[in-house]
Design an enzyme around this catalytic site. Structure first.
Site, mmCIF file in Angstrom:
data_model
loop_
_atom_site.group_PDB
_atom_site.id
_atom_site.type_symbol
_atom_site.label_atom_id
_atom_site.label_comp_id
_atom_site.label_asym_id
_atom_site.label_seq_id
_atom_site.Cartn_x
_atom_site.Cartn_y
_atom_site.Cartn_z
ATOM 1 N N PRO A 10 -1.206 -2.877 -9.761
ATOM 2 C CA PRO A 10 -1.824 -2.089 -10.823
ATOM 3 C C PRO A 10 -2.280 -0.694 -10.402
ATOM 4 O O PRO A 10 -2.751 -0.488 -9.286
ATOM 5 C CB PRO A 10 -3.043 -2.936 -11.232
ATOM 6 C CG PRO A 10 -3.276 -3.861 -10.092
ATOM 7 C CD PRO A 10 -1.937 -4.110 -9.479
ATOM 8 N N ASN A 11 -2.102 0.214 -11.340
ATOM 9 C CA ASN A 11 -2.524 1.619 -11.225
ATOM 10 C C ASN A 11 -1.667 2.462 -10.281
ATOM 11 O O ASN A 11 -1.882 3.670 -10.167
ATOM 12 C CB ASN A 11 -4.015 1.727 -10.820
ATOM 13 C CG ASN A 11 -4.915 1.078 -11.838
ATOM 14 O OD1 ASN A 11 -4.829 1.403 -13.013
ATOM 15 N ND2 ASN A 11 -5.762 0.150 -11.422
ATOM 16 N N ARG A 18 -3.750 10.182 -9.462
ATOM 17 C CA ARG A 18 -4.869 9.273 -9.206
ATOM 18 C C ARG A 18 -5.484 9.538 -7.823
ATOM 19 O O ARG A 18 -4.813 9.356 -6.800
ATOM 20 C CB ARG A 18 -4.325 7.837 -9.233
ATOM 21 C CG ARG A 18 -5.315 6.780 -8.879
ATOM 22 C CD ARG A 18 -4.639 5.428 -8.640
ATOM 23 N NE ARG A 18 -5.634 4.447 -8.310
ATOM 24 C CZ ARG A 18 -5.379 3.312 -7.672
ATOM 25 N NH1 ARG A 18 -4.148 3.005 -7.311
ATOM 26 N NH2 ARG A 18 -6.356 2.483 -7.396
ATOM 27 N N TYR A 23 -4.753 8.823 -2.181
ATOM 28 C CA TYR A 23 -3.426 8.244 -2.397
ATOM 29 C C TYR A 23 -2.283 9.248 -2.323
ATOM 30 O O TYR A 23 -1.119 8.857 -2.428
ATOM 31 C CB TYR A 23 -3.406 7.518 -3.754
ATOM 32 C CG TYR A 23 -4.429 6.402 -3.839
ATOM 33 C CD1 TYR A 23 -4.434 5.358 -2.917
ATOM 34 C CD2 TYR A 23 -5.413 6.392 -4.828
ATOM 35 C CE1 TYR A 23 -5.377 4.348 -2.977
ATOM 36 C CE2 TYR A 23 -6.357 5.374 -4.902
ATOM 37 C CZ TYR A 23 -6.335 4.357 -3.974
ATOM 38 O OH TYR A 23 -7.263 3.346 -4.031
ATOM 39 N N ASN A 75 2.787 -3.660 -2.126
ATOM 40 C CA ASN A 75 1.461 -3.076 -2.262
ATOM 41 C C ASN A 75 0.796 -3.755 -3.460
ATOM 42 O O ASN A 75 1.021 -3.360 -4.603
ATOM 43 C CB ASN A 75 1.518 -1.567 -2.469
ATOM 44 C CG ASN A 75 0.130 -0.948 -2.480
ATOM 45 O OD1 ASN A 75 -0.878 -1.684 -2.536
ATOM 46 N ND2 ASN A 75 0.044 0.366 -2.432
ATOM 47 N N ALA A 78 -5.151 -3.406 -6.250
ATOM 48 C CA ALA A 78 -6.453 -4.095 -6.334
ATOM 49 C C ALA A 78 -6.310 -5.610 -6.187
ATOM 50 O O ALA A 78 -7.258 -6.282 -5.747
ATOM 51 C CB ALA A 78 -7.132 -3.745 -7.652
ATOM 52 N N GLU A 99 2.968 -5.934 4.013
ATOM 53 C CA GLU A 99 1.884 -5.457 3.131
ATOM 54 C C GLU A 99 1.673 -3.964 3.390
ATOM 55 O O GLU A 99 1.548 -3.547 4.546
ATOM 56 C CB GLU A 99 0.598 -6.239 3.445
ATOM 57 C CG GLU A 99 -0.607 -5.781 2.633
ATOM 58 C CD GLU A 99 -1.894 -6.518 3.031
ATOM 59 O OE1 GLU A 99 -1.827 -7.541 3.760
ATOM 60 O OE2 GLU A 99 -2.974 -6.032 2.631
ATOM 61 N N HIS A 101 -0.340 -0.269 2.181
ATOM 62 C CA HIS A 101 -1.363 0.463 1.434
ATOM 63 C C HIS A 101 -1.260 1.945 1.737
ATOM 64 O O HIS A 101 -1.027 2.327 2.890
ATOM 65 C CB HIS A 101 -2.773 -0.025 1.793
ATOM 66 C CG HIS A 101 -2.959 -1.479 1.497
ATOM 67 N ND1 HIS A 101 -3.134 -1.952 0.218
ATOM 68 C CD2 HIS A 101 -2.939 -2.552 2.308
ATOM 69 C CE1 HIS A 101 -3.232 -3.274 0.264
ATOM 70 N NE2 HIS A 101 -3.110 -3.664 1.520
ATOM 71 N N ARG A 108 -12.546 1.615 4.193
ATOM 72 C CA ARG A 108 -13.134 1.876 2.876
ATOM 73 C C ARG A 108 -14.251 0.857 2.572
ATOM 74 O O ARG A 108 -14.854 0.306 3.481
ATOM 75 C CB ARG A 108 -12.022 1.885 1.827
ATOM 76 C CG ARG A 108 -11.016 3.039 2.086
ATOM 77 C CD ARG A 108 -9.960 3.137 1.012
ATOM 78 N NE ARG A 108 -10.557 3.439 -0.298
ATOM 79 C CZ ARG A 108 -9.876 3.359 -1.444
ATOM 80 N NH1 ARG A 108 -8.593 2.998 -1.429
ATOM 81 N NH2 ARG A 108 -10.459 3.646 -2.588
#
Ligand code: DQA
Length: 146
Positions: A10-11, A18, A23, A75, A78, A99, A101, A108
């Protein structure tokens, strides 16, 4: 020839606009098209998708098994920090996955430092913005059978 699927949660459709400090400035399509070209030049087949819904991502993972996908670059966005359903789907199909990111999740907020995927991933690449995907793809290509 390996078949590689890149899955985005998502997003990530908002990449480029964003939170670019975290990012990056590149759109998801730009990043994915670069991956597609690189995989093709190496003699591999790469497909990608993005979806904001957990169920659609579960369906995509299940379909990957039927389609004979050899590697997944994932990825979960969230859902990284919440999704037992996506973890179970990956365990069920048993397709090796990396995985990825864009941001350095370990640096973070505490809730982002929990991943439901890292312990079952082949590897984790985090913190290189759009380049994280390319690093994952290069690792897969380097390890693929010639
Ligand atoms: C992300 C990190 C997640 O914590 C966040 O929810 C995202 C993107 C990343 O690529 O850095 O949406 O997966």
């Amino acid at each position: 020839m390996a078949s590689i699927l890149v899955l985005n949660g998502p997003n990530l459709n908002l990449l480029g606009s964003r939170e670019p400090d975290k990012y990056g400035h590149r759109s998801l399509n730009e990043i994915m098209e670069e991956l597609e070209r690189f995989a093709g030049a190496c003699g591999h087949e790469l497909h990608y998708m993005q979806n904001n819904s957990e169920g659609a991502l579960v369906d995509a993972i299940q379909k990957a098994a039927n389609d004979g996908v050899d590697h997944i670059i994932f990825n979960p966005a969230a859902y990284t920090h919440t999704s037992i359903a996506l973890r179970d789907a990956l365990l069920a199909v048993d397709i090796p996955f990396v995985e990825v990111h864009l941001s350095a999740v370990a640096a973070r907020e505490p809730f982002r430092q929990i991943s439901y995927f890292s312990d079952i991933a082949v590897g984790v690449i985090s913190g290189f913005q759009g380049e994280s995907y390319m690093l994952a793809l290069q690792a897969i290509v380097n390890q693929a059978e010639p």
